[in-house]
Structure formats: C-alpha cells, structure tokens
Motif scaffolding. Sequence first.
Motif, PDB file in Angstrom:
ATOM      1  N   TYR A  56       0.848  -1.197   0.000  1.00 60.28           N
ATOM      2  CA  TYR A  56       0.000   0.000   0.000  1.00 60.28           C
ATOM      3  C   TYR A  56       0.878   1.240   0.000  1.00 60.28           C
ATOM      4  CZ  TYR A  56       0.867  -0.430   5.021  1.00 60.28           C
ATOM      5  OH  TYR A  56       1.470  -0.581   6.237  1.00 60.28           O
ATOM      6  N   ASP A  57       0.380   2.291  -0.671  1.00 61.74           N
ATOM      7  CA  ASP A  57       1.073   3.584  -0.740  1.00 61.74           C
ATOM      8  C   ASP A  57       2.549   3.447  -1.130  1.00 61.74           C
ATOM      9  OD1 ASP A  57      -1.281   4.850   0.014  1.00 61.74           O
ATOM     10  OD2 ASP A  57      -0.765   4.812   2.147  1.00 61.74           O
ATOM     11  N   ASN A  58       2.838   2.638  -2.148  1.00 62.55           N
ATOM     12  CA  ASN A  58       4.205   2.417  -2.632  1.00 62.55           C
ATOM     13  C   ASN A  58       5.140   1.887  -1.543  1.00 62.55           C
ATOM     14  OD1 ASN A  58       3.949   3.027  -5.411  1.00 62.55           O
ATOM     15  ND2 ASN A  58       3.713   5.170  -4.840  1.00 62.55           N
ATOM     16  N   THR A  59       4.572   1.100  -0.605  1.00 64.10           N
ATOM     17  CA  THR A  59       5.388   0.421   0.401  1.00 64.10           C
ATOM     18  C   THR A  59       5.000  -1.049   0.433  1.00 64.10           C
ATOM     19  OG1 THR A  59       3.854   0.801   2.253  1.00 64.10           O
ATOM     20  CG2 THR A  59       5.562   2.477   1.881  1.00 64.10           C
ATOM     21  N   ILE A  60       5.912  -1.840   0.987  1.00 65.15           N
ATOM     22  CA  ILE A  60       5.626  -3.243   1.266  1.00 65.15           C
ATOM     23  C   ILE A  60       5.840  -3.447   2.757  1.00 65.15           C
ATOM     24  CG2 ILE A  60       7.998  -4.016   0.741  1.00 65.15           C
ATOM     25  CD1 ILE A  60       6.668  -6.566  -0.508  1.00 65.15           C
ATOM     26  N   GLU A  61       4.884  -4.131   3.398  1.00 63.33           N
ATOM     27  CA  GLU A  61       4.933  -4.338   4.837  1.00 63.33           C
ATOM     28  C   GLU A  61       5.382  -5.761   5.148  1.00 63.33           C
ATOM     29  OE1 GLU A  61       2.099  -3.686   8.713  1.00 63.33           O
ATOM     30  OE2 GLU A  61       1.139  -4.279   6.847  1.00 63.33           O
ATOM     31  N   CYS A  62       6.368  -5.889   6.008  1.00 64.40           N
ATOM     32  CA  CYS A  62       6.816  -7.199   6.454  1.00 64.40           C
ATOM     33  C   CYS A  62       5.712  -7.820   7.310  1.00 64.40           C
ATOM     34  CB  CYS A  62       8.111  -7.085   7.254  1.00 64.40           C
ATOM     35  SG  CYS A  62       8.702  -8.673   7.876  1.00 64.40           S
ATOM     36  N   PHE A  69       8.706  -0.848   3.931  1.00 68.27           N
ATOM     37  CA  PHE A  69       9.830  -0.383   3.124  1.00 68.27           C
ATOM     38  C   PHE A  69       9.293   0.342   1.901  1.00 68.27           C
ATOM     39  CE2 PHE A  69      11.233  -3.999   5.535  1.00 68.27           C
ATOM     40  CZ  PHE A  69      12.482  -3.602   6.002  1.00 68.27           C
ATOM     41  N   ASP A  70       9.894   1.485   1.580  1.00 71.99           N
ATOM     42  CA  ASP A  70       9.539   2.239   0.388  1.00 71.99           C
ATOM     43  C   ASP A  70       9.972   1.440  -0.830  1.00 71.99           C
ATOM     44  OD1 ASP A  70       9.888   4.124  -1.873  1.00 71.99           O
ATOM     45  OD2 ASP A  70       9.364   5.636  -0.376  1.00 71.99           O
ATOM     46  N   LEU A  71       9.044   1.156  -1.729  1.00 69.49           N
ATOM     47  CA  LEU A  71       9.360   0.339  -2.904  1.00 69.49           C
ATOM     48  C   LEU A  71      10.302   1.043  -3.869  1.00 69.49           C
ATOM     49  CD1 LEU A  71       5.794  -1.086  -3.510  1.00 69.49           C
ATOM     50  CD2 LEU A  71       7.812  -2.376  -2.781  1.00 69.49           C
ATOM     51  N   ARG A  72      10.370   2.362  -3.823  1.00 78.52           N
ATOM     52  CA  ARG A  72      11.244   3.121  -4.732  1.00 78.52           C
ATOM     53  C   ARG A  72      12.678   3.168  -4.244  1.00 78.52           C
ATOM     54  NH1 ARG A  72       6.683   7.507  -4.084  1.00 78.52           N
ATOM     55  NH2 ARG A  72       7.168   6.698  -2.041  1.00 78.52           N
ATOM     56  N   THR A  73      12.869   3.214  -2.909  1.00 78.66           N
ATOM     57  CA  THR A  73      14.206   3.418  -2.356  1.00 78.66           C
ATOM     58  C   THR A  73      14.714   2.269  -1.494  1.00 78.66           C
ATOM     59  OG1 THR A  73      13.370   4.472  -0.341  1.00 78.66           O
ATOM     60  CG2 THR A  73      13.782   5.910  -2.269  1.00 78.66           C
ATOM     61  N   GLY A  74      13.813   1.427  -0.995  1.00 76.49           N
ATOM     62  CA  GLY A  74      14.196   0.364  -0.068  1.00 76.49           C
ATOM     63  C   GLY A  74      14.334   0.825   1.368  1.00 76.49           C
ATOM     64  N   GLU A  75      14.146   2.128   1.614  1.00 74.92           N
ATOM     65  CA  GLU A  75      14.276   2.678   2.970  1.00 74.92           C
ATOM     66  C   GLU A  75      13.121   2.212   3.846  1.00 74.92           C
ATOM     67  OE1 GLU A  75      16.598   4.883   4.375  1.00 74.92           O
ATOM     68  OE2 GLU A  75      17.802   4.513   2.578  1.00 74.92           O
ATOM     69  N   PRO A  76      13.408   1.879   5.121  1.00 75.99           N
ATOM     70  CA  PRO A  76      12.317   1.556   6.033  1.00 75.99           C
ATOM     71  C   PRO A  76      11.526   2.828   6.344  1.00 75.99           C
ATOM     72  CG  PRO A  76      14.404   1.584   7.221  1.00 75.99           C
ATOM     73  CD  PRO A  76      14.725   1.796   5.773  1.00 75.99           C
ATOM     74  N   THR A  77      10.210   2.694   6.417  1.00 76.58           N
ATOM     75  CA  THR A  77       9.375   3.855   6.713  1.00 76.58           C
ATOM     76  C   THR A  77       8.827   3.822   8.134  1.00 76.58           C
ATOM     77  OG1 THR A  77       7.416   2.793   5.781  1.00 76.58           O
ATOM     78  CG2 THR A  77       8.729   4.157   4.289  1.00 76.58           C
ATOM     79  N   THR A  82      15.520  -0.787  10.710  1.00 74.99           N
ATOM     80  CA  THR A  82      16.283   0.467  10.617  1.00 74.99           C
ATOM     81  C   THR A  82      17.213   0.468   9.410  1.00 74.99           C
ATOM     82  OG1 THR A  82      17.996  -0.417  12.088  1.00 74.99           O
ATOM     83  CG2 THR A  82      16.208   0.854  13.118  1.00 74.99           C
ATOM     84  N   GLU A  83      17.410  -0.692   8.791  1.00 71.08           N
ATOM     85  CA  GLU A  83      18.297  -0.816   7.634  1.00 71.08           C
ATOM     86  C   GLU A  83      17.472  -0.937   6.353  1.00 71.08           C
ATOM     87  OE1 GLU A  83      21.714  -0.777   7.785  1.00 71.08           O
ATOM     88  OE2 GLU A  83      21.469  -0.345   9.915  1.00 71.08           O
ATOM     89  N   SER A  84      17.981  -0.330   5.294  1.00 69.09           N
ATOM     90  CA  SER A  84      17.322  -0.407   3.983  1.00 69.09           C
ATOM     91  C   SER A  84      17.487  -1.799   3.391  1.00 69.09           C
ATOM     92  CB  SER A  84      17.961   0.590   3.014  1.00 69.09           C
ATOM     93  OG  SER A  84      17.793   1.889   3.471  1.00 69.09           O
ATOM     94  N   VAL A  85      16.654  -2.099   2.410  1.00 67.89           N
ATOM     95  CA  VAL A  85      16.817  -3.295   1.590  1.00 67.89           C
ATOM     96  C   VAL A  85      17.125  -2.825   0.168  1.00 67.89           C
ATOM     97  CG1 VAL A  85      15.336  -4.756   3.012  1.00 67.89           C
ATOM     98  CG2 VAL A  85      14.333  -3.490   1.111  1.00 67.89           C
ATOM     99  N   ALA A  86      17.745  -3.691  -0.609  1.00 68.61           N
ATOM    100  CA  ALA A  86      18.147  -3.328  -1.971  1.00 68.61           C
ATOM    101  C   ALA A  86      16.926  -3.198  -2.878  1.00 68.61           C
ATOM    102  CB  ALA A  86      19.099  -4.377  -2.535  1.00 68.61           C
ATOM    103  N   THR A  87      17.004  -2.267  -3.811  1.00 63.64           N
ATOM    104  CA  THR A  87      16.026  -2.161  -4.886  1.00 63.64           C
ATOM    105  C   THR A  87      16.763  -2.387  -6.194  1.00 63.64           C
ATOM    106  OG1 THR A  87      16.331   0.237  -4.984  1.00 63.64           O
ATOM    107  CG2 THR A  87      14.501  -0.582  -3.642  1.00 63.64           C
ATOM    108  N   TYR A  88      16.047  -2.901  -7.180  1.00 63.26           N
ATOM    109  CA  TYR A  88      16.679  -3.299  -8.432  1.00 63.26           C
ATOM    110  C   TYR A  88      15.930  -2.728  -9.633  1.00 63.26           C
ATOM    111  CZ  TYR A  88      18.538  -6.762  -5.183  1.00 63.26           C
ATOM    112  OH  TYR A  88      19.133  -7.374  -4.117  1.00 63.26           O
ATOM    113  N   ARG A  89      16.656  -2.649 -10.754  1.00 63.56           N
ATOM    114  CA  ARG A  89      16.033  -2.210 -12.003  1.00 63.56           C
ATOM    115  C   ARG A  89      15.068  -3.277 -12.474  1.00 63.56           C
ATOM    116  NH1 ARG A  89      18.616  -1.172 -16.764  1.00 63.56           N
ATOM    117  NH2 ARG A  89      20.082  -2.839 -16.390  1.00 63.56           N
ATOM    118  N   VAL A  90      13.908  -2.829 -12.935  1.00 61.35           N
ATOM    119  CA  VAL A  90      12.896  -3.748 -13.453  1.00 61.35           C
ATOM    120  C   VAL A  90      12.338  -3.152 -14.738  1.00 61.35           C
ATOM    121  CG1 VAL A  90      11.072  -2.749 -12.008  1.00 61.35           C
ATOM    122  CG2 VAL A  90      10.809  -5.055 -12.879  1.00 61.35           C
TER     123      VAL A  90
END
Length: 105
Positions: A56-62, A69-77, A82-90
């Motif tokens: 929801y709202d361009n995030t994915i919830e664990c 996590f923000d789907l565009r940046t991987g940053e936790p919201t 507290t740590e980001s996850v990697a995002t990849y080109r699609v």
Amino acid sequence: MDMVKVCRYDKVPRDGAIAVQVDGTPVAVVRSGDNLYAISDVCSHAEVSLSEGEIYDNTIECWLHGSCFDLRTGEPTNPPATESVATYRVEIDGDDIYVSLDPIA
C-alpha cells in the motif's frame, strides 16, 4: 549486470508481490497500482520474505513485525527495521518482466 527474465506480467497480482530468484538472489517483484518494482525479498530486520506482505502507498509491509519499506528506495518507513533493503532495475518487455541485480543509483 544483464536483465534476467523472471516472470510474465500477469503473474504479479495488482497491489501484490511474488517471490522470484535472480542468479540465486531472492527478489520480490511488486505491483503497486500501475507501478512495478523489484526489491530484496528479505526483510532487513527479521530476514523473512517481504513478498508475503501487504502492499500500500508504494510500500511493502513485512508480515512478521510490521516494518514497511519504500518500494522506490528500499528505505524503512517505520520500525522495527532500521536498515534499507536493496532495490533493483525492473523492465517490462511485451508480457515479460526482467530484473537486473544492479542496484538502482
């Protein structure tokens, strides 16, 4: 790194995610509205599959502890992550989705 075909576009549910492997790396391919993302499929907090969470709202919830996590940046919201996850080109080519493990700069 080259783009790798991972699935057909119609396999990814609207406002949902599926788990794929790209050269042995777990990746979540995510549709949020009309947008398509590729993000690490491993939560940085609890090391569980993010593709099983809500979108929801361009995030994915664990699903385990509720970190988003923000789907565009991987940053936790929100905590506990507290740590980001990697995002990849699609990319979409016809009916197929391709992912590159090159991180998005």
